[in-house]
Motif scaffolding. Sequence first.
Motif, PDB file in Angstrom:
ATOM      1  N   SER A  45      11.460  -4.777 -17.986  1.00 40.77           N
ATOM      2  CA  SER A  45      11.432  -3.436 -18.565  1.00 40.77           C
ATOM      3  C   SER A  45      11.831  -2.379 -17.544  1.00 40.77           C
ATOM      4  CB  SER A  45      10.022  -3.156 -19.107  1.00 40.77           C
ATOM      5  OG  SER A  45       9.936  -1.841 -19.616  1.00 40.77           O
ATOM      6  N   ILE A  46      11.342  -2.532 -16.322  1.00 39.43           N
ATOM      7  CA  ILE A  46      11.678  -1.584 -15.252  1.00 39.43           C
ATOM      8  C   ILE A  46      13.166  -1.671 -14.918  1.00 39.43           C
ATOM      9  CG2 ILE A  46      11.319  -1.051 -12.809  1.00 39.43           C
ATOM     10  CD1 ILE A  46       8.374  -2.061 -13.262  1.00 39.43           C
ATOM     11  N   ALA A  47      13.678  -2.895 -14.778  1.00 38.32           N
ATOM     12  CA  ALA A  47      15.096  -3.065 -14.455  1.00 38.32           C
ATOM     13  C   ALA A  47      15.983  -2.468 -15.541  1.00 38.32           C
ATOM     14  CB  ALA A  47      15.406  -4.550 -14.268  1.00 38.32           C
ATOM     15  N   GLN A  48      15.610  -2.672 -16.784  1.00 42.42           N
ATOM     16  CA  GLN A  48      16.396  -2.135 -17.900  1.00 42.42           C
ATOM     17  C   GLN A  48      16.400  -0.611 -17.886  1.00 42.42           C
ATOM     18  OE1 GLN A  48      14.958  -3.253 -21.790  1.00 42.42           O
ATOM     19  NE2 GLN A  48      16.962  -2.998 -22.729  1.00 42.42           N
ATOM     20  N   GLU A  49      15.270  -0.044 -17.505  1.00 43.32           N
ATOM     21  CA  GLU A  49      15.133   1.415 -17.509  1.00 43.32           C
ATOM     22  C   GLU A  49      16.074   2.086 -16.522  1.00 43.32           C
ATOM     23  OE1 GLU A  49      11.423   4.641 -17.550  1.00 43.32           O
ATOM     24  OE2 GLU A  49      11.060   2.525 -17.051  1.00 43.32           O
ATOM     25  N   ASP A 108      18.881   0.427 -15.294  1.00 40.91           N
ATOM     26  CA  ASP A 108      20.140  -0.315 -15.368  1.00 40.91           C
ATOM     27  C   ASP A 108      20.389  -1.155 -14.113  1.00 40.91           C
ATOM     28  OD1 ASP A 108      22.441  -1.153 -16.705  1.00 40.91           O
ATOM     29  OD2 ASP A 108      23.690   0.396 -15.783  1.00 40.91           O
ATOM     30  N   ALA A 109      19.320  -1.819 -13.654  1.00 42.48           N
ATOM     31  CA  ALA A 109      19.433  -2.736 -12.519  1.00 42.48           C
ATOM     32  C   ALA A 109      19.465  -4.169 -13.034  1.00 42.48           C
ATOM     33  CB  ALA A 109      18.250  -2.553 -11.572  1.00 42.48           C
ATOM     34  N   ILE A 110      19.951  -5.070 -12.194  1.00 42.16           N
ATOM     35  CA  ILE A 110      19.935  -6.493 -12.527  1.00 42.16           C
ATOM     36  C   ILE A 110      18.650  -7.096 -11.974  1.00 42.16           C
ATOM     37  CG2 ILE A 110      21.051  -8.730 -12.114  1.00 42.16           C
ATOM     38  CD1 ILE A 110      23.719  -7.241 -11.946  1.00 42.16           C
ATOM     39  N   LEU A 111      17.875  -7.712 -12.838  1.00 40.69           N
ATOM     40  CA  LEU A 111      16.651  -8.373 -12.414  1.00 40.69           C
ATOM     41  C   LEU A 111      16.963  -9.813 -12.021  1.00 40.69           C
ATOM     42  CD1 LEU A 111      13.556  -8.448 -12.031  1.00 40.69           C
ATOM     43  CD2 LEU A 111      13.391  -9.166 -14.435  1.00 40.69           C
ATOM     44  N   VAL A 112      16.540 -10.187 -10.814  1.00 39.64           N
ATOM     45  CA  VAL A 112      16.702 -11.551 -10.314  1.00 39.64           C
ATOM     46  C   VAL A 112      15.313 -12.142 -10.122  1.00 39.64           C
ATOM     47  CG1 VAL A 112      17.647 -13.023  -8.506  1.00 39.64           C
ATOM     48  CG2 VAL A 112      18.836 -10.903  -9.140  1.00 39.64           C
ATOM     49  N   ALA A 113      15.035 -13.222 -10.829  1.00 39.22           N
ATOM     50  CA  ALA A 113      13.757 -13.918 -10.673  1.00 39.22           C
ATOM     51  C   ALA A 113      13.952 -15.085  -9.713  1.00 39.22           C
ATOM     52  CB  ALA A 113      13.254 -14.421 -12.023  1.00 39.22           C
ATOM     53  N   LYS A 115      20.170  -1.359  -7.372  1.00 40.85           N
ATOM     54  CA  LYS A 115      21.095  -2.035  -8.288  1.00 40.85           C
ATOM     55  C   LYS A 115      20.599  -3.431  -8.655  1.00 40.85           C
ATOM     56  CE  LYS A 115      25.368   0.362  -7.042  1.00 40.85           C
ATOM     57  NZ  LYS A 115      26.785   0.209  -6.592  1.00 40.85           N
ATOM     58  N   VAL A 116      19.804  -4.027  -7.746  1.00 43.28           N
ATOM     59  CA  VAL A 116      19.227  -5.354  -7.982  1.00 43.28           C
ATOM     60  C   VAL A 116      17.748  -5.290  -7.640  1.00 43.28           C
ATOM     61  CG1 VAL A 116      19.141  -7.735  -7.125  1.00 43.28           C
ATOM     62  CG2 VAL A 116      21.350  -6.678  -7.624  1.00 43.28           C
ATOM     63  N   ILE A 117      16.915  -5.892  -8.485  1.00 39.00           N
ATOM     64  CA  ILE A 117      15.489  -6.026  -8.228  1.00 39.00           C
ATOM     65  C   ILE A 117      15.144  -7.504  -8.187  1.00 39.00           C
ATOM     66  CG2 ILE A 117      13.147  -5.604  -9.075  1.00 39.00           C
ATOM     67  CD1 ILE A 117      14.222  -3.133 -10.523  1.00 39.00           C
ATOM     68  N   PHE A 118      14.487  -7.934  -7.100  1.00 37.44           N
ATOM     69  CA  PHE A 118      13.992  -9.306  -6.990  1.00 37.44           C
ATOM     70  C   PHE A 118      12.514  -9.336  -7.372  1.00 37.44           C
ATOM     71  CE2 PHE A 118      17.659 -10.005  -4.246  1.00 37.44           C
ATOM     72  CZ  PHE A 118      17.988 -11.334  -4.519  1.00 37.44           C
ATOM     73  N   PHE A 143      26.893  -8.986  -6.892  1.00 31.97           N
ATOM     74  CA  PHE A 143      26.561  -7.742  -7.580  1.00 31.97           C
ATOM     75  C   PHE A 143      26.458  -6.505  -6.690  1.00 31.97           C
ATOM     76  CE2 PHE A 143      24.251 -11.166  -9.979  1.00 31.97           C
ATOM     77  CZ  PHE A 143      25.175 -11.248 -11.008  1.00 31.97           C
ATOM     78  N   LEU A 144      26.526  -6.674  -5.368  1.00 28.29           N
ATOM     79  CA  LEU A 144      26.314  -5.535  -4.479  1.00 28.29           C
ATOM     80  C   LEU A 144      27.442  -5.379  -3.474  1.00 28.29           C
ATOM     81  CD1 LEU A 144      22.532  -6.147  -3.641  1.00 28.29           C
ATOM     82  CD2 LEU A 144      23.428  -4.452  -5.241  1.00 28.29           C
ATOM     83  N   GLN A 145      27.551  -4.180  -2.950  1.00 25.66           N
ATOM     84  CA  GLN A 145      28.402  -3.885  -1.809  1.00 25.66           C
ATOM     85  C   GLN A 145      27.502  -3.532  -0.631  1.00 25.66           C
ATOM     86  OE1 GLN A 145      31.788  -4.113  -1.642  1.00 25.66           O
ATOM     87  NE2 GLN A 145      31.741  -4.891  -3.753  1.00 25.66           N
ATOM     88  N   PRO A 146      27.947  -3.786   0.610  1.00 18.64           N
ATOM     89  CA  PRO A 146      27.112  -3.424   1.765  1.00 18.64           C
ATOM     90  C   PRO A 146      26.652  -1.972   1.679  1.00 18.64           C
ATOM     91  CG  PRO A 146      28.963  -4.743   2.481  1.00 18.64           C
ATOM     92  CD  PRO A 146      29.201  -4.450   1.018  1.00 18.64           C
ATOM     93  N   GLY A 147      25.368  -1.762   1.917  1.00 16.90           N
ATOM     94  CA  GLY A 147      24.808  -0.422   1.839  1.00 16.90           C
ATOM     95  C   GLY A 147      24.159  -0.093   0.516  1.00 16.90           C
ATOM     96  N   ASP A 148      24.426  -0.888  -0.519  1.00 15.73           N
ATOM     97  CA  ASP A 148      23.772  -0.660  -1.809  1.00 15.73           C
ATOM     98  C   ASP A 148      22.270  -0.910  -1.699  1.00 15.73           C
ATOM     99  OD1 ASP A 148      26.107   0.033  -3.087  1.00 15.73           O
ATOM    100  OD2 ASP A 148      26.397  -1.900  -4.074  1.00 15.73           O
TER     101      ASP A 148
END
Length: 405
Positions: free
Chosen positions: A183-187, A189-194, A163-166, A103-108
């Motif tokens: 809810s935060i990730a949706q706000e 437009d990030a991908i939430l990873v649990a 872009k991604v939240i762990f 889901f990411l590129q270096p530097g994201d």
Amino acid sequence: MLSNVDPEIATLIQAEAARQARKLRMIASENDVSAAVLEATGSVLTNKYSEGYPGKRYYEGQQIIDQVEQLAIDRAKALFGVDHANVQPLSGAPANLAVYLAFLQPGDTVMGMSLPMGGHLTHGWNVSATGKWFNAVQYEVRKDTGVVDMDEVRSLAMAERPKVIFCGGTAIPRTIDFPAFASIAQEIDAILVADIAHIAGLVAGGAHPSPAGHAPVITTTTHKTLRGPRGAMILCDAEHARAIDRAVFPGLQGGPHDHTTAAIAVALHEASQPEFREYAHTIVANARALADALLERGFDLVSGGTDNHLILVDLTSKQIAGKPAAQALDRAGIELNYNAVPFDPRKPFDPSGIRLGTAGITTRGLKPSQMPLLADWIDRAIASADNEPALERIAAEVEELLGTL
């Protein structure tokens, strides 16, 4: 037989088995697998190479292997209630690295819990590749509560736009608020990873809320509370399945370890049984009873207690650092690890705290009624860290108890 081929290794394995049998093993990331899981791990499946996925392999002779892996996939999907499961990651760190590649590129920008606060190296900490190759921002816990403040998480996310939240980590004693993170990730437009590596067995057994339906991507190891072999899985919704699969293979690794895949399948089958649900709830009951007993003996617990299998103890008030305390406890027959605590003024290799978990001792058969005795042993050992005869007496008491189980 191993003893004939390599008696040195055979002797060491026997010694390790004996050591495990006589110790209260409370490292929060360890557990004892069943004989069935152990048998699958040591099976002839270790002889096979199976690059690719079921039905899409690059080598022949996959008729049986495809069935083994598909069983593991289907069982993971059913147990955790997800659309897709990849059971090939070799361990938890590669599973998390696959998320970055997907889901990411270096530097994201990626956001995760700070390692000293209880997060994991692969959630963007600066000594990890994830902190070196990506713009990592870290949230913390509150000093007064030891718990994540979701308003502060939201403020950081809005400012940094990752872009991604762990969410999740390696030393978090409290319930993770998956809906709030979602809810935060949706706000933004990030991908939430649990990352549920530590609590996967509790989730499977209904002893901790599930991230399914909140986090579109879930990573986990298969040992710890899930009581499987040393491996990992990535669970996700249908939308992200292709990106995850391509990140694992060919993105990060070649052929999976088929003997581990089989053992994962066995562990998932065990975790689907009614008795596993009882086991998961007993893990939590043991941890809460032990936390209460430690509090009664004047120990300072991060966040004041626990909701899961894990207890994080700040030993500052006991006038001893985590490392010598852990070493003394090991000599007293209680195995755990020294660990940093939030806002720790000491260095990571000589921190202020210890981390302990109850999954392994629950597997051995200990119950909440025995936790005050365990707390007493911990208290006595820490108070007698330089008194070898006292530590030996505790170790003998520990061994005597374990011999009755």
